[in-house]
Design an enzyme around this catalytic site. Structure first.
Site, PDB file in Angstrom:
ATOM      1  CD  GLU A 114      -3.220  -0.969   2.322  1.00  0.00           C
ATOM      2  OE1 GLU A 114      -3.395   0.093   2.421  1.00  0.00           O
ATOM      3  OE2 GLU A 114      -3.612  -1.831   2.556  1.00  0.00           O
TER       4      GLU A 114
ATOM      5  CG  HIS B 114      -8.589   6.490   1.607  1.00  0.00           C
ATOM      6  ND1 HIS B 114      -8.635   6.171   0.165  1.00  0.00           N
ATOM      7  CD2 HIS B 114      -7.808   5.382   2.062  1.00  0.00           C
ATOM      8  CE1 HIS B 114      -8.117   5.087  -0.005  1.00  0.00           C
ATOM      9  NE2 HIS B 114      -7.644   4.485   1.195  1.00  0.00           N
TER      10      HIS B 114
ATOM     11  NE  ARG C 286      -4.335   5.846   2.787  1.00  0.00           N
ATOM     12  CZ  ARG C 286      -4.631   4.914   3.457  1.00  0.00           C
ATOM     13  NH1 ARG C 286      -5.224   5.195   4.895  1.00  0.00           N
ATOM     14  NH2 ARG C 286      -4.747   3.657   3.528  1.00  0.00           N
TER      15      ARG C 286
ATOM     16  CG  HIS D 174      -9.620   7.076   5.607  1.00  0.00           C
ATOM     17  ND1 HIS D 174     -10.713   6.239   5.418  1.00  0.00           N
ATOM     18  CD2 HIS D 174      -8.725   6.334   5.534  1.00  0.00           C
ATOM     19  CE1 HIS D 174     -10.194   5.131   5.380  1.00  0.00           C
ATOM     20  NE2 HIS D 174      -9.021   5.085   5.665  1.00  0.00           N
TER      21      HIS D 174
ATOM     22  NE  ARG E 256      -4.511   5.918   8.818  1.00  0.00           N
ATOM     23  CZ  ARG E 256      -5.079   4.900   8.267  1.00  0.00           C
ATOM     24  NH1 ARG E 256      -4.563   3.765   8.601  1.00  0.00           N
ATOM     25  NH2 ARG E 256      -6.063   5.106   7.415  1.00  0.00           N
TER      26      ARG E 256
HETATM   27  C1  LIG Z   1     -13.893   2.372   5.341  1.00  0.00           C
HETATM   28  C2  LIG Z   1     -12.436   2.349   6.107  1.00  0.00           C
HETATM   29  C3  LIG Z   1     -11.386   1.405   5.684  1.00  0.00           C
HETATM   30  C4  LIG Z   1     -10.220   1.278   6.491  1.00  0.00           C
HETATM   31  N1  LIG Z   1      -9.276   0.525   6.114  1.00  0.00           N
HETATM   32  C5  LIG Z   1      -8.236   0.438   7.060  1.00  0.00           C
HETATM   33  C6  LIG Z   1      -7.310  -0.672   6.666  1.00  0.00           C
HETATM   34  O1  LIG Z   1      -7.265  -1.380   5.563  1.00  0.00           O
HETATM   35  N2  LIG Z   1      -6.289  -0.589   7.560  1.00  0.00           N
HETATM   36  C7  LIG Z   1      -6.100   0.005   8.612  1.00  0.00           C
HETATM   37  O2  LIG Z   1      -4.909  -0.128   9.435  1.00  0.00           O
HETATM   38  N3  LIG Z   1      -6.922   0.781   9.101  1.00  0.00           N
HETATM   39  C8  LIG Z   1      -8.198   1.038   8.097  1.00  0.00           C
HETATM   40  N4  LIG Z   1      -9.011   2.154   8.430  1.00  0.00           N
HETATM   41  C9  LIG Z   1      -8.902   2.741   9.633  1.00  0.00           C
HETATM   42  C10 LIG Z   1      -9.336   1.827  10.966  1.00  0.00           C
HETATM   43  O3  LIG Z   1     -10.337   0.806  10.490  1.00  0.00           O
HETATM   44  C11 LIG Z   1      -9.599   2.394  12.058  1.00  0.00           C
HETATM   45  O4  LIG Z   1      -8.668   3.488  12.447  1.00  0.00           O
HETATM   46  C12 LIG Z   1      -9.612   1.563  13.319  1.00  0.00           C
HETATM   47  O5  LIG Z   1     -10.483   0.457  13.020  1.00  0.00           O
HETATM   48  C13 LIG Z   1      -9.930   2.309  14.678  1.00  0.00           C
HETATM   49  O6  LIG Z   1     -10.132   1.273  15.416  1.00  0.00           O
HETATM   50  P1  LIG Z   1     -10.544   1.562  16.837  1.00  0.00           P
HETATM   51  O7  LIG Z   1     -10.978   0.284  17.553  1.00  0.00           O
HETATM   52  O8  LIG Z   1      -9.843   2.665  17.517  1.00  0.00           O
HETATM   53  O9  LIG Z   1     -12.119   2.361  16.793  1.00  0.00           O
HETATM   54  P2  LIG Z   1     -13.467   1.867  15.891  1.00  0.00           P
HETATM   55  O10 LIG Z   1     -13.233   0.391  15.290  1.00  0.00           O
HETATM   56  O11 LIG Z   1     -14.073   2.946  15.254  1.00  0.00           O
HETATM   57  O12 LIG Z   1     -14.484   1.468  17.053  1.00  0.00           O
HETATM   58  C14 LIG Z   1     -14.838   2.568  18.053  1.00  0.00           C
HETATM   59  C15 LIG Z   1     -15.915   1.995  18.770  1.00  0.00           C
HETATM   60  O13 LIG Z   1     -16.412   3.090  19.806  1.00  0.00           O
HETATM   61  C16 LIG Z   1     -17.923   2.755  20.153  1.00  0.00           C
HETATM   62  N5  LIG Z   1     -18.306   4.470  20.487  1.00  0.00           N
HETATM   63  C17 LIG Z   1     -18.006   5.400  19.740  1.00  0.00           C
HETATM   64  N6  LIG Z   1     -18.330   6.461  20.617  1.00  0.00           N
HETATM   65  C18 LIG Z   1     -19.392   5.827  21.653  1.00  0.00           C
HETATM   66  C19 LIG Z   1     -20.116   6.171  22.776  1.00  0.00           C
HETATM   67  N7  LIG Z   1     -20.279   7.509  22.815  1.00  0.00           N
HETATM   68  N8  LIG Z   1     -20.519   5.298  23.622  1.00  0.00           N
HETATM   69  C20 LIG Z   1     -20.220   3.874  23.694  1.00  0.00           C
HETATM   70  N9  LIG Z   1     -19.469   3.650  22.584  1.00  0.00           N
HETATM   71  C21 LIG Z   1     -18.980   4.400  21.441  1.00  0.00           C
HETATM   72  C22 LIG Z   1     -18.445   2.537  18.484  1.00  0.00           C
HETATM   73  O14 LIG Z   1     -19.675   2.067  18.623  1.00  0.00           O
HETATM   74  C23 LIG Z   1     -17.339   1.499  18.245  1.00  0.00           C
HETATM   75  O15 LIG Z   1     -17.888   0.214  18.795  1.00  0.00           O
HETATM   76  C24 LIG Z   1     -10.275   2.127   7.690  1.00  0.00           C
HETATM   77  C25 LIG Z   1     -11.391   2.989   8.075  1.00  0.00           C
HETATM   78  C26 LIG Z   1     -12.433   3.032   7.198  1.00  0.00           C
HETATM   79  C27 LIG Z   1     -13.711   3.695   7.905  1.00  0.00           C
END
Ligand SMILES: Cc1cc2nc3c(=O)[nH]c(=O)nc-3n(C[C@H](O)[C@H](O)[C@H](O)COP(=O)(O)OP(=O)(O)OC[C@H]3O[C@@H](n4cnc5c(N)ncnc54)[C@H](O)[C@@H]3O)c2cc1C
Length: 535
Positions: free
Chosen positions: A122, A238, A284, A345, A380
């Site tokens: 990537e 993105h 990016r 993104h 990032r």
């Molecule tokens: C379309 C897309 C493609 C991507 N592709 C990649 C990739 O290929 N590789 C990569 O490394 N990254 C990728 N990313 C980025 C990556 O997915 C995210 O940065 C990462 O998944 C974040 O993980 P996290 O656990 O921190 O948060 P998240 O996975 O966003 O989880 C957040 C959690 O917090 C909960 N939450 C939020 N607010 C509250 C609240 N007030 N009360 C209770 N719960 C709450 C939500 O419901 C959720 O369960 C991508 C992102 C997107 C959108």
């Protein structure tokens, strides 16, 4: 909000994890062996940014790769603001962390012989390094970890519970106030340690790849609770979201360009050649800004992604979800040019944490996209964010075993002295999103940021209103996040990584080699880089 914990339904746990993406699930699973854990999440467990991740997770596990090469690529893309010790810790632990995911059953694709995991390339990576599961890596990780978590002993999962605020007493986080939509009342979760894993805030922008849950609630709550936040001016766009009418925008993974797809302008010419040695696989920020220029030159809302030469059979097998999504939108990936444009993104800033995920507020830890950990610097590296959540949550679980447990208070109360008159919320989400996309997007200026500030100032009355619906609480968090992002972007008078000012087009190391740190009640504070990695 006015409350007295004695009047509320209360729960008690050793560790309270908020969020069920890769960061929350990993924190809950790794902490659960030693402690009781409650995991609270505002929607169904799988409704996370994690679930939507396509491309994969980076890790220096290939024969030709090394921790040093992954470190070097991350530092180059981060443009002088990465913390080298943090980067080394994260990329250094990637092999073990990814090995554990394989053991837990995450179905990463394997090479032709089936002996080793297959690795994709990537943007910004000097060689193939990204473990993936077709083009649905996030869903594979999310589904595997969620299923294990539901069976884990000592873990209670609370879905559709909304974090309202972190609970503090004596300058320490002692739990959280959580909204229960069934009773329409807040409840209190007491905890020795709270792990914030609430993800990003792409929803502050009109055009975003982030699902509706990404409203920055956790960072806004941490800010209100007095934790330090940092780096909010850095929002990654993105380059290639499908340009159709849907919202959020469907992402077309960089891995497609990694397999050889091209970006074409309106004359169907490759425009990244000559712009950067890695052409379509440049970092990016470089690709997104070049696309913006081409869109302006061509007077079109998009550029074109050309994967036709990769062949139908291969495309369907390697990128089944993208194949299907394009088909649903009327495009044949093997025959048509696909319209793509940049979309908000990833939030690089957030709650400032140390190398083990501790925030500045004792008792509060944070992991994943809700943090400013120092891993990403000013931009990032692709596929480093799933890795960040995975590794930081493992580090937090280890830190929890070392950190002192402090007796909790038996009661916390809060008055209503700041309550403002009711504020009408109809149309406010649209206003915030339009303002941010129009004025605080990929390119910013003093003028555009002043316009954003004036709209956001007009919404500040909403912050003092006491709401009792989760959607209104989200709106307050969106206003907070938008205001902080716009102000940080206004302050940083240079261009670096994802932050681009047309009135200050150059990187200015003399003035800006460092981080903007903030705590509620104080002005932002510029901290020059003291860590290694500032190159
Ligand atoms: C379309 C897309 C493609 C991507 N592709 C990649 C990739 O290929 N590789 C990569 O490394 N990254 C990728 N990313 C980025 C990556 O997915 C995210 O940065 C990462 O998944 C974040 O993980 P996290 O656990 O921190 O948060 P998240 O996975 O966003 O989880 C957040 C959690 O917090 C909960 N939450 C939020 N607010 C509250 C609240 N007030 N009360 C209770 N719960 C709450 C939500 O419901 C959720 O369960 C991508 C992102 C997107 C959108």
């Amino acid at each position: 909000m006015e409350f007295d914990t004695e009047d509320l339904v209360s729960h008690s746990t050793d560790v309270l994890v908020i969020g069920s993406g890769i960061a929350g699930l990993t924190a809950a699973l790794t902490a659960s062996g030693e402690r009781t854990v409650a995991l609270v999440t505002k929607a169904r467990i799988q409704e996370t940014n994690t679930w939507y991740a396509q491309g994969g997770i980076a890790g220096a596990v290939g024969e030709a790769d090394s921790v040093e090469l992954h470190l070097a690529d991350t530092l180059v893309v981060g443009q002088g603001l990465c913390d080298e010790d943090v980067v080394r810790a994260v990329v250094g632990e990637a092999g073990d962390a990814l090995g554990d995911l394989v053991s837990m059953g995450v179905p990463f694709d394997r090479d032709a012989g089936g002996q080793r995991v297959a690795l994709a390339r990537e943007g910004g990576h000097s060689l193939p390094r990204v473990l993936h599961s077709g083009d649905s890596t996030g869903a594979a990780v999310q589904d595997t970890l969620s299923a294990i978590l539901r069976r884990a002993e000592g873990v209670e999962v609370f879905e559709e519970r909304f974090l309202i605020d972190l609970l503090t007493a004596d300058d320490r986080c002692v739990g959280a106030l959580v909204f229960n939509p069934d009773t329409h009342l807040p409840e209190v979760f007491w905890a020795d340690a709270v792990v914030l894993a609430t993800g990003g805030c792409g929803q502050v922008f009109r055009v975003t790849t982030n699902p509706a849950i990404a409203t920055g609630d956790g960072v806004a709550a941490a800010w209100r609770a007095g934790a330090q936040i940092a780096d909010l001016e850095f929002v990654q766009f993105h380059p290639t979201a499908l340009d159709n009418a849907s919202s959020p925008k469907f992402l077309i993974t960089e891995a497609l360009r990694g397999e050889g797809a091209y970006l074409l302008d309106c004359a169907e010419e490759r425009f990244m050649l000559g712009v950067h040695p890695l052409a379509e696989l440049a970092p990016r920020d470089v690709v997104s800004r070049e696309i913006e220029k081409v869109m302006a030159r061509c007077e079109r809302p998009n550029v074109w992604l050309d994967a036709r030469h990769l062949g139908a059979e291969y495309l369907k097998a390697r990128f089944p979800m993208i194949w299907e999504k394009c088909r649903e939108s009327g495009f044949d990936l093997a025959a048509d040019l696909i319209p793509v444009a940049p979309a908000a993104h990833y939030m690089i800033g957030g709650v400032r944490v140390d190398i083990d995920g501790r925030s500045s507020l004792p008792g509060l830890y944070a992991s994943g996209e809700s943090t400013a950990s120092g891993l990403h610097g000013a931009n990032r590296l692709a596929s480093n964010s799933l890795l960040e959540g995975l590794v930081f949550s493992r580090r937090i679980a280890r830190a929890l075993l070392k950190d002192a447990i402090v007796p909790r208070p038996s009661r916390v109360t809060s008055g209503d002295e700041h309550r403002a008159p009711a504020f009408a919320t109809l149309g406010v989400r649209d206003l915030i999103q339009d303002t941010m996309s129009n004025h605080v997007g990929m390119t910013r200026s003093e003028d555009s940021l002043a316009r954003a500030a004036s709209v956001l100032d007009g919404l500040s009355g909403l912050l003092g209103t006491e709401f009792s619906e989760a959607s209104d609480l989200e709106l307050q968090n969106l206003v907070t996040m938008a205001t902080l992002i716009a102000r940080a972007a206004w302050m940083r008078t240079e261009s670096r990584g994802t932050h681009s000012r047309i009135d200050y087009p150059k990187r200015d190391d003399a003035a800006w080699a460092g981080h903007l740190l903030w705590m509620r009640g104080a002005d932002p504070h510029f901290e020059p880089i003291t860590h290694r990695g500032g190159r």
